[in-house]
Design an enzyme around this catalytic site. Structure first.
Site, mmCIF file in Angstrom:
data_model
loop_
_atom_site.group_PDB
_atom_site.id
_atom_site.type_symbol
_atom_site.label_atom_id
_atom_site.label_comp_id
_atom_site.label_asym_id
_atom_site.label_seq_id
_atom_site.Cartn_x
_atom_site.Cartn_y
_atom_site.Cartn_z
ATOM 1 N N ARG A 170 0.867 -1.373 0.023
ATOM 2 C CA ARG A 170 0.460 0.075 -0.411
ATOM 3 C C ARG A 170 0.960 1.388 0.125
ATOM 4 O O ARG A 170 2.308 1.188 1.134
ATOM 5 C CB ARG A 170 -0.653 0.634 1.811
ATOM 6 C CG ARG A 170 -2.319 -0.854 1.165
ATOM 7 C CD ARG A 170 -2.878 -0.245 0.278
ATOM 8 N NE ARG A 170 -4.605 -1.466 0.154
ATOM 9 C CZ ARG A 170 -4.700 -2.203 -0.689
ATOM 10 N NH1 ARG A 170 -2.837 -3.057 -1.597
ATOM 11 N NH2 ARG A 170 -5.233 -3.108 0.004
ATOM 12 N N GLU A 214 -3.505 7.936 -3.758
ATOM 13 C CA GLU A 214 -3.174 7.149 -4.932
ATOM 14 C C GLU A 214 -4.760 7.735 -5.196
ATOM 15 O O GLU A 214 -5.873 7.420 -4.964
ATOM 16 C CB GLU A 214 -3.127 5.721 -4.411
ATOM 17 C CG GLU A 214 -3.527 4.769 -6.116
ATOM 18 C CD GLU A 214 -3.035 3.116 -5.744
ATOM 19 O OE1 GLU A 214 -1.935 2.916 -4.764
ATOM 20 O OE2 GLU A 214 -4.145 2.658 -5.602
ATOM 21 N N HIS A 231 -1.529 0.699 -9.753
ATOM 22 C CA HIS A 231 -2.296 -0.464 -9.288
ATOM 23 C C HIS A 231 -2.887 -1.970 -9.615
ATOM 24 O O HIS A 231 -4.327 -2.400 -9.367
ATOM 25 C CB HIS A 231 -3.267 -0.160 -7.826
ATOM 26 C CG HIS A 231 -3.701 -0.613 -6.725
ATOM 27 N ND1 HIS A 231 -4.303 0.235 -5.212
ATOM 28 C CD2 HIS A 231 -3.027 -2.504 -6.282
ATOM 29 C CE1 HIS A 231 -4.449 -1.207 -4.015
ATOM 30 N NE2 HIS A 231 -4.141 -2.189 -4.746
HETATM 31 P P1 NAP Z 1 0.130 -11.564 4.596
HETATM 32 O O1 NAP Z 1 -0.732 -13.021 4.598
HETATM 33 O O2 NAP Z 1 -1.276 -10.768 5.720
HETATM 34 O O3 NAP Z 1 0.958 -10.826 4.938
HETATM 35 C C1 NAP Z 1 1.218 -9.875 5.412
HETATM 36 C C2 NAP Z 1 2.053 -10.071 6.800
HETATM 37 O O4 NAP Z 1 2.881 -8.685 7.284
HETATM 38 C C3 NAP Z 1 1.729 -10.929 7.483
HETATM 39 O O5 NAP Z 1 2.779 -12.129 7.445
HETATM 40 C C4 NAP Z 1 2.379 -9.584 8.497
HETATM 41 O O6 NAP Z 1 3.275 -10.908 9.748
HETATM 42 C C5 NAP Z 1 3.136 -8.504 8.527
HETATM 43 N N1 NAP Z 1 3.052 -7.977 9.150
HETATM 44 C C6 NAP Z 1 2.074 -7.040 9.601
HETATM 45 N N2 NAP Z 1 2.172 -5.902 10.454
HETATM 46 C C7 NAP Z 1 4.127 -5.965 10.323
HETATM 47 C C8 NAP Z 1 4.890 -4.707 10.329
HETATM 48 N N3 NAP Z 1 4.110 -3.600 11.345
HETATM 49 N N4 NAP Z 1 5.715 -4.735 9.704
HETATM 50 C C9 NAP Z 1 6.530 -6.036 9.381
HETATM 51 N N5 NAP Z 1 5.614 -7.327 9.254
HETATM 52 C C10 NAP Z 1 4.296 -7.031 9.535
HETATM 53 O O7 NAP Z 1 -1.230 -10.634 3.615
HETATM 54 P P2 NAP Z 1 -1.191 -10.751 1.862
HETATM 55 O O8 NAP Z 1 -2.154 -11.512 1.120
HETATM 56 O O9 NAP Z 1 0.705 -11.182 1.900
HETATM 57 O O10 NAP Z 1 -1.123 -8.762 1.442
HETATM 58 C C11 NAP Z 1 -0.294 -8.330 2.045
HETATM 59 C C12 NAP Z 1 -0.662 -6.590 1.288
HETATM 60 O O11 NAP Z 1 -0.334 -6.224 0.335
HETATM 61 C C13 NAP Z 1 -2.030 -6.436 1.431
HETATM 62 O O12 NAP Z 1 -2.889 -6.662 3.025
HETATM 63 C C14 NAP Z 1 -2.581 -5.241 0.927
HETATM 64 O O13 NAP Z 1 -2.127 -4.406 1.320
HETATM 65 C C15 NAP Z 1 -1.534 -5.818 -0.174
HETATM 66 N N6 NAP Z 1 -1.836 -6.165 -1.419
HETATM 67 C C16 NAP Z 1 -1.783 -5.872 -2.181
HETATM 68 C C17 NAP Z 1 -1.899 -5.751 -4.182
HETATM 69 C C18 NAP Z 1 -1.964 -4.854 -4.778
HETATM 70 O O14 NAP Z 1 -2.368 -4.590 -6.096
HETATM 71 N N7 NAP Z 1 -0.758 -3.990 -5.542
HETATM 72 C C19 NAP Z 1 -2.294 -7.187 -4.332
HETATM 73 C C20 NAP Z 1 -2.523 -7.428 -2.887
HETATM 74 C C21 NAP Z 1 -2.273 -7.177 -1.838
HETATM 75 P P3 NAP Z 1 3.893 -10.320 10.992
HETATM 76 O O15 NAP Z 1 2.175 -10.758 11.850
HETATM 77 O O16 NAP Z 1 4.438 -12.310 11.781
HETATM 78 O O17 NAP Z 1 4.505 -9.720 11.320
#
Ligand code: NAP
Length: 311
Positions: free
Chosen positions: A230, A258, A277
């Site tokens: 994000r 954005e 995006h």
């Molecule tokens: P996910 O499986 O929940 O992974 C996010 C990871 O971030 C979690 O494992 C969490 O691990 C970690 N995290 C949370 N807070 C943190 C912090 N302060 N410092 C370091 N790590 C932290 O989610 P995902 O499916 O991989 O998606 C991740 C993000 O990608 C989404 O939230 C979304 O905003 C973005 N996204 C963007 C697109 C796009 O079109 N560009 C598409 C899909 C997703 P811990 O709890 O162990 O810290």
């Protein structure tokens, strides 16, 4: 019973809602102005919003009958989760469906920045390509470099897998240790050691502007920043400065603000590769996301537990 879908969606998933006798109102425009969202959501029991629709308490107040917000995304930072919880409105999302597509785009941005692909395409298109030269458009060799992943969840791990095929070493930082074969470092250690930093954490109050000026300058000189998470994770103006000499480049699928306005200084940095995006923009992925959103929405309306609950 009305369901508001804030954009047209690829595939046939919405037919399932119509077959159940629901009135499906699909907004047809490229974006949905706030006033129109507030008007259209009135009387809806279900809402399928995109990441560009801010679903806050005001929207929920208008939609007194709303029972479920089935996000067409995995990120839910555009929804006021507390406001939903307080009103007993369920919130769901679409994890996993978009993991591979987003990881693929992250690697596409990495290759584009490291090997100056966009500069090369422009150079050829603009008729400047007159000869092969040993020093033309030199970029970074990826093999042997260290990729530092911030947020080692679904997408972070899928990026790590792909990075290994390019001979990159992987390290990560996250709040919880994971049973993974990569070193887990503090954010500060990661910034000191990584040649590439890739952001995959959700946008939360804790991660807002995680990459501030100090941290951008704490990255190695000549490093690359990737953000497909994000835009709010990065201080954009500080990044513009860091791209003028300190960093090799940045690959950004998300920005703050954005959309990025056409006159934004980031566009003037040849070492910034910016996509609009489109991390999850594979046709099959987007169809699958629609199916998941519909399944989650129907589950709540039919009194079942949704498969992908957030609230
Ligand atoms: P996910 O499986 O929940 O992974 C996010 C990871 O971030 C979690 O494992 C969490 O691990 C970690 N995290 C949370 N807070 C943190 C912090 N302060 N410092 C370091 N790590 C932290 O989610 P995902 O499916 O991989 O998606 C991740 C993000 O990608 C989404 O939230 C979304 O905003 C973005 N996204 C963007 C697109 C796009 O079109 N560009 C598409 C899909 C997703 P811990 O709890 O162990 O810290």
């Amino acid at each position: 019973m009305k369901v508001l879908v804030t954009r047209t969606l690829p595939g046939k998933a919405l037919d399932r809602l119509r077959e159940r006798g629901l009135e499906v109102v699909v907004h047809q425009g490229l974006f949905l102005p706030r006033e129109e969202l507030l008007r259209k959501v009135e009387g809806a029991v279900g809402l399928i919003p995109t990441v560009e629709d801010r679903i806050d308490a005001q929207v929920m107040e208008r939609a007194k009958t709303l029972r479920v917000i089935a996000c067409y995304s995995v990120g839910v930072d555009h929804v006021d989760l507390e406001a939903a919880r307080a009103r007993g409105i369920r919130v769901t999302h679409t994890p996993e469906a978009l993991t591979a597509a987003t990881a693929d785009l992250t690697l596409a941005l990495l290759l584009a920045v490291a090997r100056r692909v966009v500069e090369g395409v422009d150079y050829a298109r603009q008729g400047q390509w007159q000869a092969w030269h040993p020093e033309l458009l030199l970029g970074l060799d990826l093999e042997g470099l260290t990729l530092g992943i911030v947020g080692m969840g679904r997408i972070g791990q899928a990026v790590a897998q792909r990075a290994e095929a390019f001979g990159l070493r992987v390290a990560y930082t996250s709040r919880q240790p994971k049973p993974l074969p990569y070193p887990r470092l503090s954010l500060e250690e990661l910034l000191e050691t990584a040649d590439i930093v890739s952001l995959h954490a959700p946008l939360t109050p804790e991660t807002h502007r995680l990459m501030n000026r100090e941290r951008l300058w704490a990255m190695k000189r000549g490093a690359i920043l990737l953000n497909t998470a994000r835009g709010g994770l990065v201080d954009t103006l500080a990044l513009v400065e860091a791209l003028e000499g300190h960093l090799f480049g940045a690959g950004l699928d998300v920005t703050d603000p954005e959309p990025l306005p056409p006159d934004h200084p980031l566009y003037r940095r040849p070492n910034a590769v910016i996509t609009p995006h489109m991390g999850s923009a594979g046709r099959r992925t987007r169809e699958r996301m629609a199916e998941m959103a519909v399944e989650n929405l129907l589950a709540v309306l039919e009194g079942r537990e949704p498969p992908n609950p957030v609230v």
